[in-house]
Structure formats: C-alpha cells, structure tokens
Design a protein around this motif. Structure first.
Motif, PDB file in Angstrom:
ATOM      1  N   ALA A 155     -10.201   3.882  -4.785  1.00 30.95           N
ATOM      2  CA  ALA A 155      -9.029   3.031  -4.600  1.00 30.95           C
ATOM      3  C   ALA A 155      -9.451   1.570  -4.618  1.00 30.95           C
ATOM      4  CB  ALA A 155      -8.312   3.351  -3.282  1.00 30.95           C
ATOM      5  N   ARG A 156      -8.481   0.725  -4.933  1.00 31.53           N
ATOM      6  CA  ARG A 156      -8.709  -0.721  -4.942  1.00 31.53           C
ATOM      7  C   ARG A 156      -7.401  -1.412  -4.590  1.00 31.53           C
ATOM      8  NH1 ARG A 156     -12.384  -4.455  -7.257  1.00 31.53           N
ATOM      9  NH2 ARG A 156     -11.403  -6.488  -7.596  1.00 31.53           N
ATOM     10  N   GLY A 166       0.793  -1.218   0.000  1.00 35.00           N
ATOM     11  CA  GLY A 166       0.000   0.000   0.000  1.00 35.00           C
ATOM     12  C   GLY A 166       0.825   1.267   0.000  1.00 35.00           C
ATOM     13  N   VAL A 167       2.157   1.157   0.027  1.00 33.48           N
ATOM     14  CA  VAL A 167       3.051   2.314  -0.088  1.00 33.48           C
ATOM     15  C   VAL A 167       3.483   2.415  -1.553  1.00 33.48           C
ATOM     16  CG1 VAL A 167       5.200   3.377   0.657  1.00 33.48           C
ATOM     17  CG2 VAL A 167       3.845   2.029   2.274  1.00 33.48           C
ATOM     18  N   LEU A 168       3.270   3.566  -2.176  1.00 39.83           N
ATOM     19  CA  LEU A 168       3.516   3.733  -3.602  1.00 39.83           C
ATOM     20  C   LEU A 168       4.968   4.109  -3.864  1.00 39.83           C
ATOM     21  CD1 LEU A 168       0.295   5.681  -4.673  1.00 39.83           C
ATOM     22  CD2 LEU A 168       0.661   3.211  -4.484  1.00 39.83           C
ATOM     23  N   LEU A 192      -1.671   4.260  -0.432  1.00 40.66           N
ATOM     24  CA  LEU A 192      -2.936   4.058  -1.136  1.00 40.66           C
ATOM     25  C   LEU A 192      -4.085   4.760  -0.433  1.00 40.66           C
ATOM     26  CD1 LEU A 192      -4.414   2.565  -3.461  1.00 40.66           C
ATOM     27  CD2 LEU A 192      -4.781   0.678  -1.846  1.00 40.66           C
ATOM     28  N   THR A 193      -4.083   4.747   0.900  1.00 40.71           N
ATOM     29  CA  THR A 193      -5.088   5.469   1.666  1.00 40.71           C
ATOM     30  C   THR A 193      -4.392   6.489   2.560  1.00 40.71           C
ATOM     31  OG1 THR A 193      -5.029   3.756   3.387  1.00 40.71           O
ATOM     32  CG2 THR A 193      -6.716   3.542   1.693  1.00 40.71           C
ATOM     33  N   ALA A 208      -4.672   0.244  -7.100  1.00 41.77           N
ATOM     34  CA  ALA A 208      -5.062   1.277  -8.060  1.00 41.77           C
ATOM     35  C   ALA A 208      -5.672   2.444  -7.294  1.00 41.77           C
ATOM     36  CB  ALA A 208      -6.057   0.739  -9.080  1.00 41.77           C
ATOM     37  N   LEU A 209      -5.446   3.647  -7.798  1.00 38.66           N
ATOM     38  CA  LEU A 209      -5.889   4.862  -7.111  1.00 38.66           C
ATOM     39  C   LEU A 209      -6.321   5.895  -8.137  1.00 38.66           C
ATOM     40  CD1 LEU A 209      -6.039   6.659  -4.499  1.00 38.66           C
ATOM     41  CD2 LEU A 209      -3.648   7.276  -4.966  1.00 38.66           C
ATOM     42  N   GLY A 210      -7.449   6.563  -7.873  1.00 39.33           N
ATOM     43  CA  GLY A 210      -7.932   7.620  -8.754  1.00 39.33           C
ATOM     44  C   GLY A 210      -8.351   8.849  -7.974  1.00 39.33           C
TER      45      GLY A 210
END
Length: 286
Positions: free
Chosen positions: A248-249, A184-186, A196-197, A216-218
C-alpha cells in the motif's frame, strides 16, 4: 427476474472508539513536528480519536451486455467525531491545519460505476477477473468532495481449481473537502466500505493506520482449495488455505513519500466457503 438486475438497500451503524490518525501520507508519523510537545515517548492515545456514524445506502447493478455491468448508488451518511485533547488531531487543529470533519459531518453520496466481470464464481473464483471504475460524489455540510477509484482483479487457477493465484491492484484519487476520517476509505459498493489498511486493505495494519487523498493498494494471494464436503444435502462447505503479500501507499497532493516506497504486509489465512455463495475469512499477518 432474468438475473440481469440486482438491487440492495443497506442501513447500518458503525463505531470506532479508538480509530487511528497519524497525519496524511505514509511517512507523516516520522515527522518530528507530529510528536507530543516536549516528549519523545509517543503513546497510542496520542494517535487516537473516536468516530461513530449511521449510513443509509441503496445500490443497483444492471447487466448491459455479456460481462459488462453498470453500477449506481445513492446514500446518506451522518458521522460524529470526538477528538482527544491530548492528541495529534488536537495539536493539528490548534495549529490551524485544514482537517474537515473534526466536528462530525453529514453528506449525501452518489456513486456511478462500470464493471467488466468475467469471474466463474463471485465469492470464491478460480478463473477470470474484474475491471471496475467508480466515481463517487459527495455533498454535505462541509462542502463537496469526490473520489475516483480504479480496481483491477484477476484469478488464475489450475485446471481443476485446486490452486488459484489471485491478484488485485487498486488506485484512488480524492479531491475537495474530504473529511479527515474519510481519507483512506475506498469508494465502492460494499456494504462496509473498504479501507487502505485493515482486513480489506493492507492486512497486518489497523484500519486507519495510513491515510491520504492519493492511495494505491495491491494484493497477491496463493489459495489452496481442496475438494469440498457435504454437510447436509442442501449445504456444502469448502476449506481454503492461503498465503498472501500486500502493498500500500498513501500520499498528499503536495508531498510524495520517498522512503519507504511501499508499505508491505505478509501472512496467511483460512477461508471457509459455504455453497459457493458466501465466504468467512481469518487472516494473520505482519
């Protein structure tokens, strides 16, 4: 000297006394095997762990031609993890789950990327966009792991820039012995890595609330940018008001969530830009 080459060195420490772990994938928290044995009430502490680290990182940006830039970075990271005995992490550990990094980790990082940048301004753009590809390789005491990130951002503004529609779509794949706290760390070149969150991901959710090797993140954000104001001759400010929607997913290599297909966030915020070079943000959302 000509502005085509930029470099930076960062030495930072960080800590999260109560970071989140709900398992891998966005629907793992609804799996009844993840609740405390013999209990239906799940307290916050069941999903908490402590996480501290030190990171040293150098990065280089080289403009090649026009909007094309090459990006490279080298870093070293040391992490310490404390697992609560009465917690989901302790339960998964005792069940033999593969969760690298429960005893901390040490690894060296190499980043390599390509970016096309057509923004009119870096911190508060009203036109243009970026396309970024980043590969991150890591080697340490737990073994090797890698991340690949694709990030697309665009900005469409009114002729005077008073109203701007901003959008982002990012997707990441992680493979290898990824420490559980790195899920979850980009990957990227920010001094403080995005997640991610949280404030740089799906707003309205805490950092670490959703994790997984496939993410995935938008972002979609409408910004209202009234004219700026002069504080002193060498200092200019601008207030920016925004409404936004995030999605997010997160999935694993063996399980893809069916419901919900996306985690959503809605909200608004205030930004204060200084001399069109730096930006302070405040967001509220759910």
């Amino acid at each position: 000297a000509d502005g085509r080459t930029e470099g930076a060195f960062v030495l930072t420490s960080y800590g999260f006394a109560s970071d989140w772990w709900f398992g891998q994938g966005q629907d793992s928290v609804r799996d009844r095997t993840h609740v405390p044995p013999g209990g239906e009430v799940i307290s916050d502490s069941w999903h908490r762990f402590a996480y501290y680290g030190v990171r040293s990182y150098g990065r280089l940006f080289q403009q090649v031609a026009g909007p094309l830039r090459l990006l490279a970075g080298l870093g070293v990271t040391r992490n310490w993890v404390t697992v609560r005995e009465d917690s989901l992490l302790a339960l998964e550990r005792d069940r033999g789950a593969e969760l690298p990094g429960l005893d901390g980790s040490f690894y060296a990082t190499f980043d390599l990327g390509v970016q096309i940048d057509t923004r009119d301004l870096r911190f508060d753009p009203s036109h243009g966009g970026t396309v970024t590809w980043v590969f991150q390789g890591n080697l340490g005491d737990l073994g090797a792991f890698a991340k690949g990130l694709f990030d697309l951002r665009g900005y469409l503004g009114s002729p005077g820039g008073e109203v701007v529609l901003a959008a982002e779509l990012a997707a990441q794949v992680a493979v290898g012995d990824v420490p559980f706290h790195e899920q979850g760390v980009l990957a990227g070149f920010e001094a403080n890595p995005r997640t991610l969150t949280g404030v740089t991901g799906l707003r309205g959710q805490d950092r670490g609330r959703v994790r997984g090797p496939l993410t995935a993140l938008g972002h979609l954000e409408l910004r209202f940018r009234p004219p700026g104001f002069q504080v002193i001759p060498t200092f200019r400010g601008r207030f920016i008001f925004a409404v936004w929607a995030d999605a997010a997913r997160a999935d694993t290599w063996t399980h893809f969530a069916a419901d919900p297909p996306l985690l959503l966030g809605l909200g608004g915020g205030l930004r204060v830009a200084f001399n069109e070079l730096s930006l302070v943000r405040l967001d509220l959302g759910t």
